[in-house]
Design a protein around this motif. Structure first.
Motif, PDB file in Angstrom:
ATOM      1  N   PRO A  84      35.938  14.413  19.665  1.00  8.64           N
ATOM      2  CA  PRO A  84      36.711  14.876  20.835  1.00  8.64           C
ATOM      3  C   PRO A  84      36.264  14.234  22.149  1.00  8.64           C
ATOM      4  O   PRO A  84      35.073  14.019  22.368  1.00  8.64           O
ATOM      5  CB  PRO A  84      36.419  16.383  20.892  1.00  8.64           C
ATOM      6  CG  PRO A  84      35.700  16.714  19.634  1.00  8.64           C
ATOM      7  CD  PRO A  84      35.091  15.465  19.110  1.00  8.64           C
ATOM      8  N   ASN A  85      37.257  13.950  23.004  1.00  8.73           N
ATOM      9  CA  ASN A  85      36.994  13.327  24.302  1.00  8.73           C
ATOM     10  C   ASN A  85      36.120  14.177  25.215  1.00  8.73           C
ATOM     11  O   ASN A  85      35.354  13.643  26.006  1.00  8.73           O
ATOM     12  CB  ASN A  85      38.319  13.049  25.023  1.00  8.73           C
ATOM     13  CG  ASN A  85      38.993  11.825  24.447  1.00  8.73           C
ATOM     14  OD1 ASN A  85      38.351  10.978  23.840  1.00  8.73           O
ATOM     15  ND2 ASN A  85      40.295  11.744  24.604  1.00  8.73           N
ATOM     16  N   VAL A  86      36.254  15.510  25.102  1.00  9.62           N
ATOM     17  CA  VAL A  86      35.442  16.383  25.969  1.00  9.62           C
ATOM     18  C   VAL A  86      33.956  16.106  25.771  1.00  9.62           C
ATOM     19  O   VAL A  86      33.149  16.325  26.667  1.00  9.62           O
ATOM     20  CB  VAL A  86      35.626  17.882  25.632  1.00  9.62           C
ATOM     21  CG1 VAL A  86      36.006  18.648  26.858  1.00  9.62           C
ATOM     22  CG2 VAL A  86      36.530  18.119  24.465  1.00  9.62           C
ATOM     23  N   LEU A  87      33.583  15.679  24.570  1.00 12.09           N
ATOM     24  CA  LEU A  87      32.180  15.340  24.313  1.00 12.09           C
ATOM     25  C   LEU A  87      31.927  13.865  24.582  1.00 12.09           C
ATOM     26  O   LEU A  87      30.863  13.460  25.031  1.00 12.09           O
ATOM     27  CB  LEU A  87      31.829  15.650  22.858  1.00 12.09           C
ATOM     28  CG  LEU A  87      31.948  17.112  22.423  1.00 12.09           C
ATOM     29  CD1 LEU A  87      31.817  17.226  20.915  1.00 12.09           C
ATOM     30  CD2 LEU A  87      30.887  17.961  23.109  1.00 12.09           C
ATOM     31  N   MET A  88      32.950  13.041  24.282  1.00  4.69           N
ATOM     32  CA  MET A  88      32.779  11.595  24.350  1.00  4.69           C
ATOM     33  C   MET A  88      32.644  11.093  25.787  1.00  4.69           C
ATOM     34  O   MET A  88      31.790  10.253  26.074  1.00  4.69           O
ATOM     35  CB  MET A  88      33.984  10.929  23.668  1.00  4.69           C
ATOM     36  CG  MET A  88      33.757   9.494  23.336  1.00  4.69           C
ATOM     37  SD  MET A  88      32.345   9.262  22.261  1.00  4.69           S
ATOM     38  CE  MET A  88      33.115   9.451  20.671  1.00  4.69           C
ATOM     39  N   PHE A  89      33.466  11.611  26.707  1.00  5.21           N
ATOM     40  CA  PHE A  89      33.444  11.099  28.076  1.00  5.21           C
ATOM     41  C   PHE A  89      32.106  11.353  28.787  1.00  5.21           C
ATOM     42  O   PHE A  89      31.558  10.446  29.413  1.00  5.21           O
ATOM     43  CB  PHE A  89      34.653  11.608  28.865  1.00  5.21           C
ATOM     44  CG  PHE A  89      35.954  11.005  28.394  1.00  5.21           C
ATOM     45  CD1 PHE A  89      35.974   9.733  27.838  1.00  5.21           C
ATOM     46  CD2 PHE A  89      37.156  11.694  28.499  1.00  5.21           C
ATOM     47  CE1 PHE A  89      37.148   9.147  27.386  1.00  5.21           C
ATOM     48  CE2 PHE A  89      38.357  11.121  28.048  1.00  5.21           C
ATOM     49  CZ  PHE A  89      38.344   9.855  27.490  1.00  5.21           C
TER      50      PHE A  89
ATOM     51  N   PHE B 135      23.144  26.022  20.364  1.00 10.75           N
ATOM     52  CA  PHE B 135      24.223  25.786  21.322  1.00 10.75           C
ATOM     53  C   PHE B 135      25.269  24.834  20.739  1.00 10.75           C
ATOM     54  O   PHE B 135      26.475  25.047  20.883  1.00 10.75           O
ATOM     55  CB  PHE B 135      23.624  25.218  22.614  1.00 10.75           C
ATOM     56  CG  PHE B 135      24.624  24.735  23.620  1.00 10.75           C
ATOM     57  CD1 PHE B 135      25.378  25.640  24.350  1.00 10.75           C
ATOM     58  CD2 PHE B 135      24.803  23.381  23.843  1.00 10.75           C
ATOM     59  CE1 PHE B 135      26.312  25.195  25.278  1.00 10.75           C
ATOM     60  CE2 PHE B 135      25.729  22.928  24.769  1.00 10.75           C
ATOM     61  CZ  PHE B 135      26.489  23.842  25.492  1.00 10.75           C
ATOM     62  N   VAL B 136      24.784  23.799  20.032  1.00 13.37           N
ATOM     63  CA  VAL B 136      25.689  22.821  19.423  1.00 13.37           C
ATOM     64  C   VAL B 136      26.594  23.501  18.401  1.00 13.37           C
ATOM     65  O   VAL B 136      27.816  23.293  18.393  1.00 13.37           O
ATOM     66  CB  VAL B 136      24.887  21.674  18.756  1.00 13.37           C
ATOM     67  CG1 VAL B 136      25.771  20.858  17.821  1.00 13.37           C
ATOM     68  CG2 VAL B 136      24.275  20.775  19.814  1.00 13.37           C
TER      69      VAL B 136
ATOM     70  N   LEU C 142      24.958  16.033  22.797  1.00 13.00           N
ATOM     71  CA  LEU C 142      26.364  15.623  22.659  1.00 13.00           C
ATOM     72  C   LEU C 142      26.594  14.922  21.318  1.00 13.00           C
ATOM     73  O   LEU C 142      27.595  15.162  20.638  1.00 13.00           O
ATOM     74  CB  LEU C 142      26.759  14.699  23.810  1.00 13.00           C
ATOM     75  CG  LEU C 142      26.825  15.357  25.196  1.00 13.00           C
ATOM     76  CD1 LEU C 142      26.893  14.305  26.286  1.00 13.00           C
ATOM     77  CD2 LEU C 142      28.036  16.295  25.275  1.00 13.00           C
ATOM     78  N   LEU C 143      25.643  14.062  20.937  1.00 11.91           N
ATOM     79  CA  LEU C 143      25.777  13.334  19.674  1.00 11.91           C
ATOM     80  C   LEU C 143      25.757  14.304  18.488  1.00 11.91           C
ATOM     81  O   LEU C 143      26.505  14.142  17.525  1.00 11.91           O
ATOM     82  CB  LEU C 143      24.646  12.302  19.519  1.00 11.91           C
ATOM     83  CG  LEU C 143      24.744  11.054  20.401  1.00 11.91           C
ATOM     84  CD1 LEU C 143      23.461  10.236  20.324  1.00 11.91           C
ATOM     85  CD2 LEU C 143      25.935  10.199  19.996  1.00 11.91           C
ATOM     86  N   ALA C 144      24.890  15.334  18.571  1.00 13.34           N
ATOM     87  CA  ALA C 144      24.815  16.328  17.492  1.00 13.34           C
ATOM     88  C   ALA C 144      26.142  17.068  17.365  1.00 13.34           C
ATOM     89  O   ALA C 144      26.638  17.306  16.255  1.00 13.34           O
ATOM     90  CB  ALA C 144      23.670  17.307  17.747  1.00 13.34           C
ATOM     91  N   ALA C 145      26.734  17.411  18.523  1.00 11.66           N
ATOM     92  CA  ALA C 145      28.023  18.113  18.503  1.00 11.66           C
ATOM     93  C   ALA C 145      29.120  17.208  17.927  1.00 11.66           C
ATOM     94  O   ALA C 145      29.941  17.646  17.117  1.00 11.66           O
ATOM     95  CB  ALA C 145      28.392  18.578  19.908  1.00 11.66           C
ATOM     96  N   LEU C 146      29.107  15.931  18.320  1.00 11.62           N
ATOM     97  CA  LEU C 146      30.096  14.974  17.802  1.00 11.62           C
ATOM     98  C   LEU C 146      29.921  14.786  16.299  1.00 11.62           C
ATOM     99  O   LEU C 146      30.887  14.748  15.534  1.00 11.62           O
ATOM    100  CB  LEU C 146      29.945  13.619  18.512  1.00 11.62           C
ATOM    101  CG  LEU C 146      30.458  13.558  19.950  1.00 11.62           C
ATOM    102  CD1 LEU C 146      29.929  12.323  20.662  1.00 11.62           C
ATOM    103  CD2 LEU C 146      31.989  13.556  19.959  1.00 11.62           C
TER     104      LEU C 146
END
Ligand code: ZN
Length: 266
Positions: free
Chosen positions: A126-131, A16-17, A111-115
């Motif tokens: 990206p903010n979409v992941l960070m927020f 998914f990531v 989320l961390l893996a995606a970031l």
């Protein structure tokens, strides 16, 4: 049994990531649309999307255009491994609240893996992941101080402020002083999550670990000529690795450090 389930879950979330990162890059709706090859844009069938297995069967190439698949099965394996290791070394116990925090941690890991991947590929957090990640940090702090470490409100506030100062404050300062040259604002926002979840002691530990990891990777890179002094290296991945290490092994790392440095005296 739990480890097995977590490994399988991790493989799926890793997959998914991979997909998420590409779709964010292309600003697509990552829930509705079908996965496709990044080269020939052929829509992929379910049997092209089985984590690791599909990649191995196709020998890392697209079934339709035979170009190399961008998504590495390393993401899937890494997420699966971190899921399992998190369970095995979970430092907060498995009370009801412990399980909730563990669940939050798994979401945070995705989320961390995606970031990590996004920053590695395109030097941006990206903010979409960070927020959502910072949101998890806030819920985490509330649960942690309500149930696992009930202390006086003043102490809680002080701890949270120190936690925020330890990473986000430090990086915010570096960001301001260097006008965004040394660290990106994404690193500052990541620091907010780190401070909330790690607290100030392990937050500082994470900053130190990130620098050590960066050093261990950059020095050989410079020596072998694969990097030059001008190579811009995103710092997010180092901070993310350090966060995972500090959360799971913070106590052990501090204990080992103290015994090495102060061993002869104590
Ligand atoms: Zn293709």
């Amino acid at each position: 049994m739990v480890v097995l389930i977590l490994l399988l879950l991790g493989l799926c979330f890793g997959s998914f990531v991979n997909a998420l990162v590409w779709r964010l890059k292309k600003k697509r709706d990552f829930v509705r649309e079908r996965s496709e090859c990044t080269h020939c844009h052929h829509v992929l069938a379910w049997y092209d999307l089985v984590p690791v297995v599909s990649w191995a069967l196709l020998k890392g190439r697209c079934r339709y255009c035979h170009k190399k698949i961008d998504d590495s099965p390393l993401t899937e394996l890494a997420v699966a491994a971190v899921f399992a290791v998190s369970y095995l070394f979970w430092p907060l116990g498995f009370t009801a609240v412990g399980w909730v925090l563990f669940g939050l941690w798994l979401v945070a890991l995705v989320l961390l893996a995606a970031l990590f991947l996004y920053d590695l590929k395109w030097s941006l957090l990206p903010n979409v992941l960070m927020f959502p990640l910072i949101g998890i940090g806030v819920v985490w702090v509330v649960l942690y101080y309500s149930f696992l470490a009930p202390v006086a409100p003043l102490v809680v506030v002080t701890n949270i402020l120190l936690g925020l100062a330890s990473v986000a404050g430090l990086y915010g300062l570096l960001y301001a002083v260097s006008k965004g040259e040394w660290v990106g604002f994404g690193d500052v926002k990541l620091g907010i999550f780190m401070g909330l979840v790690l607290g100030w002691q392990h937050g500082l530990l994470a900053v130190m670990l990130a620098n050590v990891i960066a050093f261990l990777i950059i020095i050989p890179g410079l020596m072998t000529g694969k990097m030059t002094k001008k190579t811009r290296i995103p710092f997010g991945p180092f901070l993310i690795l350090a966060t995972v290490l500090a959360l799971l092994f913070g106590e052990q790392i501090v204990a080992a450090y103290v015994s090495v440095v102060f061993g002869p005296i104590v």
